[in-house]
Design a protein around this motif. Structure first.
Motif: not given
Length: 360
Positions: A142-147, A316-324
């Motif tokens: 699930h790639t987050p893209g360039a963010v 969570p989106s790639g620019d959110s620390w929730l992805l951690l």
């Protein structure tokens, strides 16, 4: 005198009857306890293997380090982009005139897909391209893209086909080495769970690494040849009769999946069973044939858990620390499920070998 003698004889008979009854009870209890031990000493079920896998994870949380580090690299580290190569291919597609409107629409859709793929794909995701051979990763699927929360990551551009091939070869080798370290650590913990004082290994770490690499290279080469022939045959049959092409495509998928399933426990045999490559492959085939319902149950349940929770972790989106949180959760789930497959192998291969010895 006679009544006294008769009384003594009767008492002796009663006493001997009681002794025989107690002996029979002891023998019966002994038989029942033996049967109970035999029943409880059987291999763990699918749920039991999953529970044991997550128990190992709970005792050794450091096992999730490599999956977490790999996802952090794919998330916060530099991206290896093949966008320039795809842009050149897109230019070639658009330079050719379309013979009809239908073909023009198809070319337009293909161009859009290629551009989107080039913007999102990170070549570093090849570090986790081979299931049960590489370190599991959330962001490789699930790639987050360039963010990222740190801003747009730095992009390393690949502009040459030869450079691309070199990168692919290097990433595959590094991914296999990382996967070996990860899986060998799991195998060591599963072996220690069954035997607190394990015997000395038959093969060194280097020997196991060579066997795993040999298996992976053989798998990649045979898979490449099979896929090429399958796609060629599918294209030819589809050009002649379109439904026949679909049938050939479905048969290829089925045969490929069937063959891959029979090699599911080869790595387990090398790392945990300390077998040679050929013996590990043979035992994996025998294990699948003798334990097919349990294997299917384990694979289906593991895939449902992994893919279902993987969707949740990637929300969570790639620019959110929730992805951690998703990265940590995926590392734990993937490690627990992988450990469960090693427990399953350890439990079932022993009973399979005993069955083979008994029948022999």
């Amino acid at each position: 005198m006679r009544p006294i003698a008769a009384t003594n004889v009767g008492q002796d008979a009663i006493l001997s009857h009681k002794i025989l009854a107690k002996s029979a009870n002891l023998v019966g209890n002994s038989i029942m306890s033996t049967r109970t031990r035999e029943e409880t000493s059987g291999p763990l079920g699918v749920i039991g293997c999953l529970a044991a896998g997550f128990e190992i994870l709970g005792r050794h949380l450091w096992l999730v380090i490599l999956p977490v580090l790999l996802d952090l690299l794919l998330w916060l580290g530099p991206r290896l982009s093949i966008a320039p190569l795809l842009e050149g291919f897109v230019a070639l597609l658009t330079a050719q005139p379309a013979p009809d409107p239908t073909t023009a629409r198809q070319v337009t859709q293909a161009v859009q897909l290629l551009k989107q793929f080039g913007e999102q794909f990170n070549l570093f995701s090849l570090l986790s391209a081979l299931p049960l051979l590489n370190v599991p990763s959330l962001l490789a699927r699930h790639t987050p893209g360039a963010v990222s929360p740190l801003g747009e990551p730095r992009a390393l551009l690949v502009t040459n086909v030869l450079v691309l091939m070199a990168w692919i070869a290097a990433l595959v080798i590094v991914g296999l080495a990382m996967g070996f370290l990860y899986l060998n650590g799991l195998a060591h913990r599963v072996r220690a769970m069954h035997s607190p004082t394990p015997a000395l290994p038959h093969f060194s770490g280097v020997g196991k690494l060579i066997r795993v690499f040999s298996f992976a290279i053989s798998l990649l080469m045979s898979g490449t040849v099979f896929t090429s022939l399958w796609l060629l045959l599918t294209a030819i049959t589809a050009a002649i009769v379109q439904p026949l092409g679909f049938i050939v495509w479905a048969l290829g998928v089925g045969l490929g999946g069937y063959a891959a399933m029979h090699l599911l426990f080869v790595v387990h045999g090398i790392l945990l069973g300390e077998r040679g490559l050929l013996r590990a492959a043979w035992e994996s085939i025998v294990l699948i044939h003798t334990q097919l319902p349990s294997v299917i149950g384990l694979v289906v349940l593991a895939m449902v858990i992994y893919e279902g929770l993987g969707f949740v972790w990637s929300l969570p989106s790639g620019d959110s620390w929730l992805l951690l949180v998703g990265i940590l959760g995926n590392g734990c789930i993937a490690t627990g499920l992988t450990a469960a497959t090693f427990v399953f192998y350890q439990e079932r291969i022993a009973s399979t070998n005993e069955r083979g010895t008994g029948s022999g």
